[in-house]
Design an enzyme around this catalytic site. Structure first.
Site: not given
Ligand code: NAD
Length: 498
Positions: A191, A267, A302, A400
């Protein structure tokens, strides 16, 4: 040298094919509900495509396709040479379609197309190749048990892997999950983030072209609370691998606990410190990399080095160096190779960044940037922003932001630097600049971070694990260690007559 001129990228974009239907069991299909959502280019506000809004029913169909393909062995039980050949071919096809994939990344989430074409897409091809090459080089074990016994310890694929990924590096995040999961023989339901579905859908098509059997890689675009949650709660998903924010990562642990106790690998977020000691050999390079470490990809990284800890005696000089470098990272049209940074992913994220900048203005000293801007009268753009005189209690130093906002703090001693650096709920990455070998080791030993980069920032390769401690998650992407997440160890113990 840019790969293409601004005009060439614009022409390529005007002819770009954008896939928007779900990819299930080898076919592009509408969502069962026929619902769609708008995929919006954050640089222009234009609708790029109307994307199938997958929900529970679509996820059920995709998981069933993945389960069927896993059980009938079309991928899971094949000769490793076959799996290697298919994934190597996929790596080639990604390289063959570099421009198209780079444009999809840029139009979906606003990053500079030249960065996508020189970093993200070649990176994805390289990671696919790396895991393809690993497939026939990993041996099982024979345990040292008593004579008359043979205990064979094998790595078994888990079955159906759900992968939920963010929008900041859409293709690479999908690759980091899918390549090791597929290399070990699993079937996958991916997804992508709702902001960036296009490259994942094209990736699935390329995988089919490369010879991946139907049902082995399925892509269900949709929202988190619908498609993401359905995957997290599915009773027939064996493993859920997630990259995204810490709060949503925690939800996946709940989903697993309330459903089938699937393995969950997270992650999540970061607030990475970049520590510059006065004895650094090359402060100009440290300044160049401090700028890169926070402003690359609009700070939507991230492991972004969002907390800059500078030894007090060089702080003013160092901040001056940062300011001198800001001209090269001003926002501009993401298709223009001369732009410094691109657009922020969407209006919500823009509002979040704006809110943190307002908090910063009230609590710290604004040194540069701090404004939301339009490019050609449109879009979601933020100036690279630097706050000085930040303390570790400040909200902008603790939370963050996920945008181009740097918090500068000072320290007087090595011990204080380490204490401030570790004073965070996160533990993803850290950087240290020093000319002293002993100090480099000493400080690196004490930093709680999945990756400590010394005299560079954000060191990363296919060969080294990536991931965090504390609330930055657990389990590791990349390297051979990633394979552990997608396999279970099985002991087959044979007793025989001596
Ligand atoms: P997010 O957590 O909002 O979304 C990530 C994914 O989760 C998306 O596909 C989203 O649709 C899904 N999601 C959102 N709400 C959900 C729910 N209630 N139930 C199930 N799935 C859900 O994050 P984002 O805004 O897309 O990305 C930014 C975040 O990602 C930042 O916190 C960043 O640090 C993190 N990130 C971490 C890494 C790592 O390797 N540690 C790498 C890249 C990004």
């Amino acid at each position: 040298m840019a790969i293409h001129t601004f005009q060439e990228w614009q022409e390529l974009a005007s002819r770009l094919k954008v896939r928007s239907q779900a990819f299930i069991n080898g076919q592009f299909v509408d969502a069962v509900s026929k619902e769609t959502f708008d995929n919006i280019n954050p640089a222009t506000g234009e609708i790029i495509s109307k994307v199938s809004a997958c929900d529970v029913e679509d996820v059920n169909i995709a998981v069933e396709a993945a389960r069927t393909s896993f059980e009938n062995g079309v991928w899971s039980k094949t000769d490793p040479q076959f799996r290697k050949k298919v994934l190597l071919k996929l790596a080639d096809l990604i390289r063959d379609n570099l421009d198209e994939l780079a444009l999809l990344e840029s139009l979906d989430m606003g990053k500079k197309v030249e960065d996508a074409a020189t970093v993200d897409v070649p990176g994805s091809a390289m990671f696919w190749q790396w895991y393809a090459e690993a497939i026939d080089k990993i041996y099982d074990e024979v345990a040292p048990v008593a004579p008359g016994n043979l205990a064979h310890v094998s790595r078994e694929p888990l079955g159906v892997v759900g992968a939920v990924v963010p929008w900041n590096f859409p293709l690479d995040m999908a690759t980091w999950k899918c390549a090791p999961a597929l290399a070990t023989g699993n079937s996958v339901v991916l997804k992508p983030a709702e902001q960036s579905p296009s490259s994942a859908l094209f990736l699935a098509e390329l995988a089919k072209d490369a010879g991946l059997p139907d049902g082995v890689l399925n892509v269900v675009p949709g929202f988190g609370h619908t498609a993401g949650q359905a995957l997290g709660r599915h009773m027939d998903v064996d493993c859920l691998t997630f990259t995204g924010s810490t709060p949503i990562g925690k939800l996946f642990q709940i989903y697993a606990g309330e459903s089938n106790m699937k393995q969950v690998w997270l992650e999540t977020g970061g607030k990475s410190p970049n520590i510059v000691f006065a004895d650094a050999e090359n402060l100009d390079k440290a300044a160049d990399m401090a700028i890169f470490g926070i402003f690359f990809n609009q700070g939507e990284v991230c492991s972004a080095n969002s907390r800059l800890l500078v030894e007090a005696c060089i702080k003013d000089e160092f901040v001056e160096k940062l300011k001198q470098r800001l001209a090269s990272c001003q926002p501009g049209n993401p298709l223009d190779p001369d732009s410094g940074i691109g657009a922020i992913v969407d209006k919500n994220q823009l509002e979040t960044i704006k809110r943190y900048i307002e908090i910063g203005k009230e609590t710290a000293r604004l040194v540069a940037g701090g404004e939301v801007v339009n490019i050609e009268g449109k879009g979601c753009f933020v100036q690279p922003t630097i706050f000085d005189e930040v303390t570790r209690q400040h909200q902008i130093a603790r939370e963050e932001i996920f945008g181009p906002v740097l918090s500068v703090m000072t320290f007087e001693s090595e011990a204080e630097a380490i204490e401030i650096a570790n004073d965070t709920e996160f533990g993803l990455a850290a950087s240290v600049w020093t000319g002293s070998l002993s100090r480099a080791h000493r400080v690196a030993d004490k930093l709680v971070a999945g990756t400590v980069s010394v005299n560079t920032v954000d060191a990363l390769s296919a060969m080294t694990p990536f991931g965090g401690f504390k609330q930055s998650g657990f389990g590791r992407d990349l390297s051979l260690h990633a394979l552990d997440k997608f396999t279970g160890l099985k002991t087959t113990w044979i007793t025989y007559e001596k």
